[in-house]
Design an enzyme around this catalytic site. Structure first.
Site, mmCIF file in Angstrom:
data_model
loop_
_atom_site.group_PDB
_atom_site.id
_atom_site.type_symbol
_atom_site.label_atom_id
_atom_site.label_comp_id
_atom_site.label_asym_id
_atom_site.label_seq_id
_atom_site.Cartn_x
_atom_site.Cartn_y
_atom_site.Cartn_z
ATOM 1 N N HIS A 178 6.050 -4.478 4.345
ATOM 2 C CA HIS A 178 6.138 -3.803 3.056
ATOM 3 C C HIS A 178 6.767 -2.424 3.227
ATOM 4 O O HIS A 178 6.535 -1.745 4.222
ATOM 5 C CB HIS A 178 4.748 -3.680 2.409
ATOM 6 C CG HIS A 178 4.842 -3.273 0.976
ATOM 7 N ND1 HIS A 178 5.014 -1.963 0.601
ATOM 8 C CD2 HIS A 178 4.847 -4.003 -0.163
ATOM 9 C CE1 HIS A 178 5.114 -1.911 -0.730
ATOM 10 N NE2 HIS A 178 5.013 -3.144 -1.211
ATOM 11 N N LYS A 213 -2.561 -3.215 -2.908
ATOM 12 C CA LYS A 213 -2.405 -1.944 -2.173
ATOM 13 C C LYS A 213 -3.782 -1.302 -1.940
ATOM 14 O O LYS A 213 -4.757 -2.021 -1.750
ATOM 15 C CB LYS A 213 -1.426 -1.028 -2.907
ATOM 16 C CG LYS A 213 -0.095 -1.749 -3.203
ATOM 17 C CD LYS A 213 1.018 -0.871 -3.672
ATOM 18 C CE LYS A 213 2.271 -1.722 -3.919
ATOM 19 N NZ LYS A 213 3.442 -0.949 -4.321
ATOM 20 N N SER A 217 8.441 -3.164 -9.786
ATOM 21 C CA SER A 217 8.252 -2.927 -11.218
ATOM 22 C C SER A 217 8.390 -4.191 -12.074
ATOM 23 O O SER A 217 8.923 -4.137 -13.186
ATOM 24 C CB SER A 217 9.191 -1.826 -11.717
ATOM 25 O OG SER A 217 8.919 -0.608 -11.045
ATOM 26 N N ASN A 249 -0.042 -7.679 -4.921
ATOM 27 C CA ASN A 249 -0.339 -6.768 -3.809
ATOM 28 C C ASN A 249 -1.166 -5.624 -4.388
ATOM 29 O O ASN A 249 -0.634 -4.771 -5.094
ATOM 30 C CB ASN A 249 0.982 -6.265 -3.208
ATOM 31 C CG ASN A 249 0.753 -5.210 -2.146
ATOM 32 O OD1 ASN A 249 -0.392 -4.951 -1.738
ATOM 33 N ND2 ASN A 249 1.829 -4.582 -1.700
ATOM 34 N N GLU A 288 6.088 0.344 2.055
ATOM 35 C CA GLU A 288 5.142 1.454 2.271
ATOM 36 C C GLU A 288 4.680 1.483 3.728
ATOM 37 O O GLU A 288 4.445 2.559 4.290
ATOM 38 C CB GLU A 288 3.968 1.324 1.289
ATOM 39 C CG GLU A 288 4.412 1.675 -0.130
ATOM 40 C CD GLU A 288 3.744 0.890 -1.241
ATOM 41 O OE1 GLU A 288 2.676 0.293 -1.007
ATOM 42 O OE2 GLU A 288 4.315 0.856 -2.349
ATOM 43 N N GLY A 330 7.140 0.838 -7.875
ATOM 44 C CA GLY A 330 6.266 1.825 -8.484
ATOM 45 C C GLY A 330 6.998 2.878 -9.300
ATOM 46 O O GLY A 330 6.428 3.888 -9.695
ATOM 47 N N GLU A 351 12.300 -6.516 -1.996
ATOM 48 C CA GLU A 351 11.755 -5.409 -2.786
ATOM 49 C C GLU A 351 12.630 -4.173 -2.580
ATOM 50 O O GLU A 351 12.442 -3.434 -1.603
ATOM 51 C CB GLU A 351 10.322 -5.091 -2.338
ATOM 52 C CG GLU A 351 9.346 -6.221 -2.545
ATOM 53 C CD GLU A 351 7.913 -5.701 -2.659
ATOM 54 O OE1 GLU A 351 7.267 -5.989 -3.671
ATOM 55 O OE2 GLU A 351 7.450 -4.992 -1.741
ATOM 56 N N GLY A 369 1.590 -2.677 -9.361
ATOM 57 C CA GLY A 369 0.785 -2.114 -10.454
ATOM 58 C C GLY A 369 0.287 -3.131 -11.464
ATOM 59 O O GLY A 369 -0.893 -3.122 -11.853
HETATM 60 P P1 13P Z 1 5.190 -2.279 -8.334
HETATM 61 O O1 13P Z 1 5.124 -3.623 -9.001
HETATM 62 O O2 13P Z 1 4.041 -1.391 -8.663
HETATM 63 O O3 13P Z 1 6.525 -1.639 -8.486
HETATM 64 O O4 13P Z 1 5.025 -2.576 -6.747
HETATM 65 C C1 13P Z 1 5.803 -3.542 -6.164
HETATM 66 C C2 13P Z 1 5.303 -3.767 -4.789
HETATM 67 O O5 13P Z 1 5.397 -2.896 -3.942
HETATM 68 C C3 13P Z 1 4.670 -5.051 -4.483
HETATM 69 O O6 13P Z 1 4.482 -5.209 -3.122
#
Ligand code: 13P
Length: 249
Positions: A94, A11, A212, A9, A96, A172, A166, A234
């Site tokens: 998601h 983002k 993560s 992803n 976010e 993150g 998640e 990330g």
């Molecule tokens: P990270 O791997 O940066 O923690 O993000 C996870 C995520 O939100 C994937 O959709």
């Protein structure tokens, strides 16, 4: 049998030129592997990603879509627009989107229905916040999220559903659920699907873990019986890191 999937992803990262470069690097370094690789760049770079991954065994997914077929919804993207350029997979729910754009399970149920109507595959994200886990309410939260957004679906609809657990506190933050915590939740989810839809649906369902996931913890997380892959944030932005996670199965 269910598939192993590693999805990146991206983002709100990578402009058009950077998207081309990252895809080139992934293609150049990727090894033969039965794990499905998915990348989810931003909307404006989806067409480029589709073009640049043609016949390369990489699936391109959108990070979101609107529930309506079309209309006066400034700034939004419909399922039909996505499928018209060859995008057949969409990430919905998601954390976010839930936190910053106020998406709730009732809205997500509508998005899910629209995506399925257009024969898209859905990577459905959900997971508890830190306070829920501290209050030992995480199983309830997850069950409610799944019930409210997905349990109106028919058994056949589940062929096009991938789940992505998640936990919000792990996204993150560098903090990840332990492999045991991930397995415990994934098993709970599979048992729940078994109860509601039957063992065949539960066994065929890919349940990804996200939060993560990095090259140094992927192997241990993916070694768990009910973890069928990862949704990577990330670490999906660097070809080497992403591929080392892909190769962790
Ligand atoms: P990270 O791997 O940066 O923690 O993000 C996870 C995520 O939100 C994937 O959709």
């Amino acid at each position: 049998m269910r598939k192993h999937i590693v999805a990146g992803n991206w983002k709100m990262h990578k402009n058009n030129a950077e998207t081309v470069v990252l895809i080139e690097e992934i293609l150049a370094k990727k090894q033969a592997n039965s794990t499905e690789i998915i990348i989810a760049p931003t909307f404006v770079n989806l067409a480029t990603a589709i073009e640049n991954t043609k016949d390369k065994n990489i699936t391109v997914a959108a990070q979101n879509m609107h529930q309506a077929e079309g209309g006066a919804f400034t700034g939004e993207i419909s399922a039909h627009m996505l499928t018209s350029i060859g995008v057949k997979t969409v990430i919905l729910g998601h954390s976010e989107r839930r936190a910053y754009f106020y998406e709730n399970d009732a809205l997500l149920a509508l998005k899910v229905d629209t995506a399925l109507k257009h024969e898209m595959r859905i990577i459905f994200c959900f997971g508890e916040e830190l306070k829920d886990r501290q209050n030992k309410n995480h199983f309830n939260i997850v069950e409610n999220q799944l019930r409210d957004a997905l349990f109106h679906l028919s058994k056949a609809d589940w062929k096009n559903i991938v789940l992505a657990y998640e936990p919000v506190w792990a996204i993150g933050t560098g903090e990840t659920a332990s492999p045991e915590e991930a397995q415990e939740m994934h098993k709970f989810i599979r048992n729940l699907i078994d109860k509601v839809y039957g063992n065949d649906v539960a066994q065929d369902l890919s349940i990804l873990y996200g939060g993560s996931v990095k090259p140094d913890n992927a192997q241990e997380i993916f070694s768990k019986q009910d973890v069928d892959g990862g949704l990577i944030g990330g670490a999906a932005l660097k070809a080497d890191d992403f591929l080392s996670i892909v190769n962790a199965f």
